[in-house]
Write a protein that holds these residues in place. Structure first.
Motif, PDB file in Angstrom:
ATOM      1  N   SER A 287      43.325 -25.840  28.393  1.00  0.00           N
ATOM      2  CA  SER A 287      44.612 -25.179  29.216  1.00  0.00           C
ATOM      3  C   SER A 287      44.002 -24.579  30.129  1.00  0.00           C
ATOM      4  O   SER A 287      42.885 -24.329  30.458  1.00  0.00           O
ATOM      5  CB  SER A 287      45.207 -23.778  28.161  1.00  0.00           C
ATOM      6  OG  SER A 287      44.133 -22.900  28.015  1.00  0.00           O
ATOM      7  N   ALA A 288      44.596 -24.703  31.383  1.00  0.00           N
ATOM      8  CA  ALA A 288      44.697 -24.166  32.646  1.00  0.00           C
ATOM      9  C   ALA A 288      45.639 -23.742  33.281  1.00  0.00           C
ATOM     10  O   ALA A 288      46.925 -24.325  33.234  1.00  0.00           O
ATOM     11  CB  ALA A 288      43.684 -25.448  33.408  1.00  0.00           C
ATOM     12  N   THR A 289      45.468 -22.624  34.022  1.00  0.00           N
ATOM     13  CA  THR A 289      46.291 -21.960  35.065  1.00  0.00           C
ATOM     14  C   THR A 289      45.973 -22.027  36.332  1.00  0.00           C
ATOM     15  O   THR A 289      44.919 -21.552  36.699  1.00  0.00           O
ATOM     16  CB  THR A 289      46.721 -20.379  34.574  1.00  0.00           C
ATOM     17  OG1 THR A 289      47.101 -20.456  33.167  1.00  0.00           O
ATOM     18  CG2 THR A 289      47.650 -19.991  35.756  1.00  0.00           C
ATOM     19  N   PHE A 290      46.313 -23.139  37.164  1.00  0.00           N
ATOM     20  CA  PHE A 290      45.905 -23.496  38.275  1.00  0.00           C
ATOM     21  C   PHE A 290      46.092 -22.479  39.746  1.00  0.00           C
ATOM     22  O   PHE A 290      45.397 -22.684  40.573  1.00  0.00           O
ATOM     23  CB  PHE A 290      46.305 -24.790  38.776  1.00  0.00           C
ATOM     24  CG  PHE A 290      45.929 -25.912  37.828  1.00  0.00           C
ATOM     25  CD1 PHE A 290      44.653 -25.999  37.310  1.00  0.00           C
ATOM     26  CD2 PHE A 290      47.022 -26.730  37.446  1.00  0.00           C
ATOM     27  CE1 PHE A 290      44.529 -27.205  36.456  1.00  0.00           C
ATOM     28  CE2 PHE A 290      46.701 -28.166  36.585  1.00  0.00           C
ATOM     29  CZ  PHE A 290      45.382 -28.136  36.001  1.00  0.00           C
ATOM     30  N   THR A 291      46.826 -21.567  39.263  1.00  0.00           N
ATOM     31  CA  THR A 291      46.873 -20.523  40.236  1.00  0.00           C
ATOM     32  C   THR A 291      45.534 -19.688  40.250  1.00  0.00           C
ATOM     33  O   THR A 291      45.431 -18.747  41.074  1.00  0.00           O
ATOM     34  CB  THR A 291      48.229 -19.663  39.986  1.00  0.00           C
ATOM     35  OG1 THR A 291      48.028 -19.154  38.964  1.00  0.00           O
ATOM     36  CG2 THR A 291      49.380 -20.605  40.373  1.00  0.00           C
ATOM     37  N   ALA A 292      45.028 -19.606  38.822  1.00  0.00           N
ATOM     38  CA  ALA A 292      43.899 -18.837  39.000  1.00  0.00           C
ATOM     39  C   ALA A 292      42.463 -19.567  39.150  1.00  0.00           C
ATOM     40  O   ALA A 292      41.632 -18.858  39.608  1.00  0.00           O
ATOM     41  CB  ALA A 292      43.906 -18.223  37.384  1.00  0.00           C
ATOM     42  N   ASP A 293      42.449 -20.746  38.656  1.00  0.00           N
ATOM     43  CA  ASP A 293      41.348 -21.639  39.092  1.00  0.00           C
ATOM     44  C   ASP A 293      41.701 -22.978  39.082  1.00  0.00           C
ATOM     45  O   ASP A 293      42.889 -23.476  38.790  1.00  0.00           O
ATOM     46  CB  ASP A 293      40.013 -21.116  38.033  1.00  0.00           C
ATOM     47  CG  ASP A 293      40.537 -21.431  36.596  1.00  0.00           C
ATOM     48  OD1 ASP A 293      40.392 -20.577  35.957  1.00  0.00           O
ATOM     49  OD2 ASP A 293      40.804 -22.687  36.385  1.00  0.00           O
ATOM     50  N   LYS A 317      49.042 -19.452  44.692  1.00  0.00           N
ATOM     51  CA  LYS A 317      50.317 -19.069  44.354  1.00  0.00           C
ATOM     52  C   LYS A 317      51.159 -20.372  43.642  1.00  0.00           C
ATOM     53  O   LYS A 317      51.933 -19.750  42.831  1.00  0.00           O
ATOM     54  CB  LYS A 317      51.041 -18.688  45.551  1.00  0.00           C
ATOM     55  CG  LYS A 317      52.332 -18.243  45.652  1.00  0.00           C
ATOM     56  CD  LYS A 317      53.167 -17.741  46.820  1.00  0.00           C
ATOM     57  CE  LYS A 317      54.380 -17.282  46.522  1.00  0.00           C
ATOM     58  NZ  LYS A 317      54.971 -16.532  47.766  1.00  0.00           N
ATOM     59  N   TYR A 318      50.882 -21.520  44.115  1.00  0.00           N
ATOM     60  CA  TYR A 318      51.613 -22.579  43.365  1.00  0.00           C
ATOM     61  C   TYR A 318      50.681 -23.530  42.655  1.00  0.00           C
ATOM     62  O   TYR A 318      51.358 -24.450  41.840  1.00  0.00           O
ATOM     63  CB  TYR A 318      52.028 -23.260  44.568  1.00  0.00           C
ATOM     64  CG  TYR A 318      53.152 -22.599  45.374  1.00  0.00           C
ATOM     65  CD1 TYR A 318      52.754 -22.364  46.807  1.00  0.00           C
ATOM     66  CD2 TYR A 318      54.383 -22.087  44.950  1.00  0.00           C
ATOM     67  CE1 TYR A 318      53.661 -21.266  47.286  1.00  0.00           C
ATOM     68  CE2 TYR A 318      55.130 -21.276  45.478  1.00  0.00           C
ATOM     69  CZ  TYR A 318      54.647 -21.061  46.961  1.00  0.00           C
ATOM     70  OH  TYR A 318      55.673 -20.271  47.626  1.00  0.00           O
ATOM     71  N   GLY A 319      49.203 -23.362  42.599  1.00  0.00           N
ATOM     72  CA  GLY A 319      48.534 -24.437  41.726  1.00  0.00           C
ATOM     73  C   GLY A 319      48.102 -25.581  42.786  1.00  0.00           C
ATOM     74  O   GLY A 319      47.919 -25.482  43.711  1.00  0.00           O
ATOM     75  N   SER A 355      53.669 -27.259  33.752  1.00  0.00           N
ATOM     76  CA  SER A 355      54.703 -26.869  34.760  1.00  0.00           C
ATOM     77  C   SER A 355      54.584 -27.254  35.964  1.00  0.00           C
ATOM     78  O   SER A 355      53.491 -27.248  36.416  1.00  0.00           O
ATOM     79  CB  SER A 355      54.703 -25.175  34.604  1.00  0.00           C
ATOM     80  OG  SER A 355      55.641 -24.662  35.708  1.00  0.00           O
ATOM     81  N   HIS A 356      55.771 -27.935  36.556  1.00  0.00           N
ATOM     82  CA  HIS A 356      55.467 -28.599  37.776  1.00  0.00           C
ATOM     83  C   HIS A 356      56.633 -28.426  38.836  1.00  0.00           C
ATOM     84  O   HIS A 356      57.865 -28.334  38.054  1.00  0.00           O
ATOM     85  CB  HIS A 356      55.173 -30.127  37.847  1.00  0.00           C
ATOM     86  CG  HIS A 356      56.023 -30.892  36.900  1.00  0.00           C
ATOM     87  ND1 HIS A 356      56.244 -32.355  37.220  1.00  0.00           N
ATOM     88  CD2 HIS A 356      56.812 -30.881  35.907  1.00  0.00           C
ATOM     89  CE1 HIS A 356      57.027 -32.866  36.313  1.00  0.00           C
ATOM     90  NE2 HIS A 356      57.562 -31.716  35.618  1.00  0.00           N
ATOM     91  N   ALA A 357      56.662 -28.619  39.905  1.00  0.00           N
ATOM     92  CA  ALA A 357      57.875 -28.805  40.971  1.00  0.00           C
ATOM     93  C   ALA A 357      57.742 -29.924  41.886  1.00  0.00           C
ATOM     94  O   ALA A 357      56.438 -30.470  42.141  1.00  0.00           O
ATOM     95  CB  ALA A 357      57.869 -27.423  41.612  1.00  0.00           C
ATOM     96  N   GLU A 427      53.638 -29.994  42.814  1.00  0.00           N
ATOM     97  CA  GLU A 427      52.977 -28.903  42.638  1.00  0.00           C
ATOM     98  C   GLU A 427      52.817 -29.082  41.143  1.00  0.00           C
ATOM     99  O   GLU A 427      53.800 -28.859  40.462  1.00  0.00           O
ATOM    100  CB  GLU A 427      53.627 -27.678  43.049  1.00  0.00           C
ATOM    101  CG  GLU A 427      53.797 -27.527  44.749  1.00  0.00           C
ATOM    102  CD  GLU A 427      54.498 -26.376  45.094  1.00  0.00           C
ATOM    103  OE1 GLU A 427      54.368 -26.272  46.122  1.00  0.00           O
ATOM    104  OE2 GLU A 427      55.282 -26.031  44.419  1.00  0.00           O
ATOM    105  N   VAL A 428      51.667 -28.701  40.623  1.00  0.00           N
ATOM    106  CA  VAL A 428      51.179 -28.697  39.270  1.00  0.00           C
ATOM    107  C   VAL A 428      50.659 -27.255  39.077  1.00  0.00           C
ATOM    108  O   VAL A 428      49.623 -27.105  39.325  1.00  0.00           O
ATOM    109  CB  VAL A 428      50.466 -29.485  38.658  1.00  0.00           C
ATOM    110  CG1 VAL A 428      50.315 -29.564  37.027  1.00  0.00           C
ATOM    111  CG2 VAL A 428      50.992 -31.078  38.961  1.00  0.00           C
ATOM    112  N   LYS A 429      51.563 -26.214  38.306  1.00  0.00           N
ATOM    113  CA  LYS A 429      50.963 -24.892  38.063  1.00  0.00           C
ATOM    114  C   LYS A 429      50.046 -24.692  36.985  1.00  0.00           C
ATOM    115  O   LYS A 429      49.103 -23.905  36.934  1.00  0.00           O
ATOM    116  CB  LYS A 429      52.279 -23.944  38.065  1.00  0.00           C
ATOM    117  CG  LYS A 429      51.821 -22.397  38.019  1.00  0.00           C
ATOM    118  CD  LYS A 429      52.910 -21.700  38.111  1.00  0.00           C
ATOM    119  CE  LYS A 429      53.459 -21.449  39.353  1.00  0.00           C
ATOM    120  NZ  LYS A 429      54.728 -20.409  39.444  1.00  0.00           N
TER     121      LYS A 429
END
Length: 490
Positions: A287-293, A317-319, A355-357, A427-429
């Motif tokens: 798992s990864a949260t791309f806004t953090a790293d 902010k957006y990954g 999660s993506h936009a 964007e992939v968060k």
């Protein structure tokens, strides 16, 4: 990304067999096993000078450029002489010493609980518990907030980038020192803790810390610090080594057996066991949260308009953001964002979600793709919930089956393409891969062919615990027949 801690040894990893006693346990039993594993530490003397706390900080909290890592403020301060305190900084007890009465015991000197801190915020946070500040704010230095929160308590809240670090530190303290009697003279202690060995942390606290730890997974800074402290003290913070361990103690996996040999690990681990006895529930593999790293992702460019053009860039902010649009110009691009290798060995099934936009696309599903790279081949995934392509709203992809890759090692590729007439932004968060372990129950196999009756139904497994697709598998195998687990040679 912040520079790595300069003095951390890249070779410092988990000793072979260090976590063997955790295998097969969950809940209170697992927490007790962790306690026994980590409770003894060879701590430094408190203060400054050779062999003291600041001497340790020089190894555990110094960046390559000499900066001191301050998790409580955004100020920049630098180490000078090894063992000397950094000007303007204190030694901060994340778990306040008053919570156990202030005695200068092992917990008082434990580097997993001690960190350099700017002096003013150190004073402002006092001996308050850590939590979410939802009411009035008393102090906010841009990195640490002090105010009111749960039940009207006075709390301090770290910045998002440090929340996982502090959450895992609190989990460590509540486990390593679970046998402490928390001081009734310090009411703050019993706002967050219970006088018991399990769960020790109150539900409101461990639920919050689990959510923080999921959103801010261990990064290079935290992993290197764990290794550096381990070299000094001889014990480790297992909640850094195993990001999912918290779930098996307090979270959604307390009914499943923990297996350190077959779970997500941030450092190299060689267990001492024979055959794994994995849990049967879904667990997070990556798992990864791309806004953090950056999630340890890499970029592969196939087509870019010129050298140095960056299709994929990470934004706090957006990954991860992929685009071929620059300076009001649409460029033809082809580039993939690749996760690190994800090991599905020992898993019966797996799913991917993210999660993506997407904006400025006529049809995101035609311009973009999510692929699996496995055994030298690339396979596009289907069943993805795509954004509409005309706004910045993040949508969830849904659970995408990876079952055909169970038992293999894969990488996920977010494949971006654009043309000179359409170069939208993707964007992939965040991303997560979850799986269900093979539940063969073969760890107690007996080498006795006489107990096997081939006329009755049975299942065949390889020695590493994987179900054999061919019942005529040759060589040494394990037969599961009813409650029997028998090693036989076909």
């Amino acid at each position: 990304m912040m520079a790595a801690i300069a003095a951390a040894s890249a070779a410092a990893q988990i000793p072979a067999g260090y976590y063997d006693s955790l295998k097969g346990k969950s809940g209170a039993e697992l927490k007790a096993a962790v306690h026994e594993t980590i409770k003894e530490a060879d701590v430094l003397s408190y203060g400054s000078g050779a062999g003291h706390t600041w001497d340790g900080f020089y190894s555990t909290d110094r960046l390559a450029d000499g900066r001191a890592v301050d998790r409580y403020s955004n100020d920049e301060r630098y180490f000078t002489t090894k063992g000397q305190a950094v000007s303007g900084m204190n030694i901060e007890h994340s778990f306040p010493k008053s919570w156990w009465g202030g005695s200068e015991n092992q917990a008082y000197k434990d580097l997993y609980n001690l960190m350099p801190s700017e002096q003013k915020i150190n004073s402002a946070k006092s001996n308050y518990p850590m939590g979410e500040v939802t009411g009035s704010v008393k102090t906010d230095n841009g990195c640490t907030k002090v105010g009111t929160g749960h039940n009207g308590y006075s709390l301090w809240e770290p910045a998002d980038k440090w929340k996982g670090d502090f959450a895992r530190s609190y989990m460590y303290m509540a486990t390593a020192y679970q046998d402490f009697t928390w001081s009734t003279k310090s009411p703050q202690a019993l706002q967050i803790l219970e006088q018991n060995e399990y769960p020790t942390l109150q539900p409101w606290a461990y639920e919050l810390y689990i959510s923080w730890a999921k959103a801010d997974v261990p990064d290079e800074i935290e992993t290197n610090r764990n290794n550096a402290v381990s070299e000094i003290q001889g014990n480790r913070n297992p909640f850094v080594d195993f990001p999912n361990l918290m779930e098996y103690i307090w979270g959604d996996s307390t009914e499943y057996a923990f297996d350190p040999e077959n779970t997500v690990c941030t450092a190299a681990y060689t267990g001492g066991g024979d055959t794994p006895t994995p849990p049967t529930g879904d667990e997070t593999i990556y798992s990864a949260t791309f806004t953090a790293d950056d999630g340890n992702c890499t970029i592969h460019n196939t087509t870019v308009p010129y050298d140095g053009f960056s299709v994929w860039q990470r934004d706090s902010k957006y990954g991860w953001k992929g685009t071929g649009f620059l300076n009001y110009t649409d460029y033809a691009c082809d580039a993939s964002l690749l996760t690190p290798e994800i090991d599905l060995t020992g898993y019966a099934s797996a799913t991917l979600s993210f999660s993506h936009a997407a904006n400025y696309f006529a049809s995101p599903a035609e311009a973009l793709a999510v692929e699996v790279v496995c055994d030298g081949q690339t396979t596009a995934l289907s069943g993805i919930n795509w954004p509409r392509g005309n706004n910045w709203t993040f949508v969830e992809s849904g659970d995408i089956s990876l079952n055909e890759f169970a038992g293999k090692k894969i990488r996920i590729a977010f494949h971006y393409t654009s043309t000179t007439s359409e170069a939208g932004t993707w964007e992939v968060k965040s991303v997560a891969v979850k799986g269900k372990k093979l539940a063969s129950g073969i760890s107690a196999a007996e080498a006795d062919k006489g107990k096997f009756d081939p006329s009755l139904p049975y299942e065949t497994y390889t020695l590493d615990g994987r179900k054999a697709t061919n019942t005529q598998q040759r060589g040494l195998v394990i037969i599961k027949q009813g409650s029997k687990k028998i090693k036989v040679k076909n």
